[in-house]
Enzyme design. Sequence first.
Site, PDB file in Angstrom:
ATOM      1  N   CYS A  57       0.833  -1.209   0.000  1.00  0.00           N
ATOM      2  CA  CYS A  57       0.000   0.000   0.000  1.00  0.00           C
ATOM      3  C   CYS A  57       0.868   1.261   0.000  1.00  0.00           C
ATOM      4  CB  CYS A  57      -0.911  -0.012   1.235  1.00  0.00           C
ATOM      5  SG  CYS A  57      -2.295   1.159   1.116  1.00  0.00           S
ATOM      6  N   ASP A  93      -6.146  -2.830  11.726  1.00  0.00           N
ATOM      7  CA  ASP A  93      -5.002  -1.933  11.789  1.00  0.00           C
ATOM      8  C   ASP A  93      -4.791  -1.477  13.230  1.00  0.00           C
ATOM      9  OD1 ASP A  93      -2.870  -0.433  10.954  1.00  0.00           O
ATOM     10  OD2 ASP A  93      -4.023   0.960   9.712  1.00  0.00           O
TER      11      ASP A  93
END
Length: 210
Positions: free
Chosen positions: A9, A126
Amino acid sequence: MNRCRVKICGLTRPEDVRLAVEYGADALGFVLWPGSARAITPEQLVRLSAEVPPFVTRVGLFVDQPADVIAQCMPYLDLLQFHGSEPPEACEVYGKAWIKAIRMKPELDLEGEIARYQRAQGILLDAYRPGVPGGTGETFEWSRVPSAPSRPIILAGGLTPDNVGEAISRTSVYAVDVSGGVEQGKGIKSSEAMRAFIEQVGLAAQYKDD
């Protein structure tokens, strides 16, 4: 073999996109939220998207952004990633596959949150830092990852080539997601780190099968 998928990412450069694909990344993440140090514009997305071959998933990351911004980016994405406080109905209106990021607050009812987003293609877990939607570079306690979730789990938060093998060995996640852990600068990837990360994921998955 139960293969663990890899998403790289925060890509901002065409050369990093090409190398991530060459090394075997399953998905590439593009940050479309202007508040990120790794943000790209919709115009940059058009150019970077053109570097992605078939069968590699292009993921766009958004944080509580206007529908018109997301709609502008959609032709160049295969999957939407919602990283803010978007309710399920806000994620579903675009008619495109999506995943929802959940930050692992200490008091979080994770099973309840996963149940809320049952129509997501997957749930990304996360690390939590107040006021920071993601990209903290911090891990959370992997023992909190459910062993038999109702949706595929993507593990993020502080992963690096040095710890991703342990993360996979201690969980049963569908995929891992890395950004800062393979960088030499914000949005500037290290080719050596990307290669090492993907290699470690493959080794860890093979070890679990053995």
